[in-house]
Design a protein around this motif. Structure first.
Motif: not given
Length: 277
Positions: A101, A105, A108, A122, A125-126, A130, A191, A194-195
């Motif tokens: 995750a 992040h 991104h 990250g 957050k995720y 995940v 994933q 989604y993220t």
């Protein structure tokens, strides 16, 4: 497309160098605990194996396996080591999704042009979403074993007395590994979606459309990782002593690098279709 994704993945790797160091240290500690477990629990058991080259007989090997099965159920020391290994394995399985995750992040944020330390935010957050993906992956991984294990069990029992019979397990294992490879790849792209907020199923379609380039990236980087590992192993054989020890301690570094590089390259392949320029 494969070449450009790998090249862009390498650029991302340089941006995430601090994550590489953190994961190297993490894997170093994991390798140390695994080494201590093998040295303390596995090696003493293997030393008692009645090998044919050491004068052991088939009956002796059969009794060895029977004794081992009995110890698994009744010996407190064996059960202690097994519980410890299980606890460490579960801990690593739970930590791995949070690490991924953080990596996603970071990728991104890099695509958006941001610079900074986004790995730990990250993870917060995720990490849990995940983790859910990982639970799905584990369930899908174990699902075929419901049908495979009964078929493989007969060959495993026969292989106790005749090791060559274990070769019959190879097609089952290879098929399961191929299935596992595809499941992981599909879920990885989901994933990504989604993220990033672009949608899981649209990313799944991208993966299916770009499956061959994606497999090409995996083959290229997998071959590179294998070559580096073999080179390190060969160097340790030809240069024993302190150089071999240093190479052994540094062994997690190239595998970690190629793992991160692979995720980054797959990400850039996905982003080239999700965010075309």
């Amino acid at each position: 497309m494969v070449k450009s994704s790998i090249a862009r993945g390498w650029i991302s790797m340089k941006e995430q160098f601090y994550i590489l160091i953190l994961l190297f240290i993490y894997r170093l500690f994991w390798g140390y605990f695994l080494y201590k477990f093998i040295k303390s629990a596995v090696v003493p058991v293997l030393l008692r194996y009645p090998d044919a080259n050491a004068g052991g007989s088939g009956i002796g090997r059969l009794l060895y396996y029977i004794e081992g099965q009995t110890a698994l159920r009744t010996d407190p020391a064996v059960q202690h080591w097994l519980w410890m290994l299980l606890a460490l394995t579960v801990l690593r399985l739970l930590v791995t999704p949070f690490i991924r995750a953080g990596l996603l992040h970071e990728l991104h944020q890099e695509r958006d042009g941001a610079r900074g330390l986004f790995f730990f935010p990250g993870m917060r957050k995720y990490g849990l979403p995940v983790l859910v993906f990982s639970l799905i992956e584990w369930a899908l991984t174990l699902l075929p074993l419901y049908w495979l294990l009964p078929r493989m069990y007969r060959h495993l029992l026969s292989g106790v007395l005749d090791v060559q019979l274990l070769l019959k397990l190879v097609p089952y294992v290879l098929g399961w590994l191929l299935y596992l490879f595809l499941v992981r790849k599909l879920l990885l792209y989901m994933q990504f979606g989604y993220t990033a907020g672009t949608g899981m199923f649209s990313s799944l379609l991208i993966c299916l459309k770009m499956l061959m380039p994606s497999i090409g990236i995996s083959i290229v980087l997998g071959a590179g990782s294998l070559a580096v590992i073999l080179l390190c192993s060969a160097s340790a054989l030809f240069y024993p002593g302190l150089p071999a020890l240093m190479l052994r301690q540094a062994a997690p570094l190239p595998s970690t690098l190629f793992d991160m590089w692979g995720i980054a390259a797959q990400y850039h392949l996905w982003s080239s279709k999700s965010f075309p320029q």
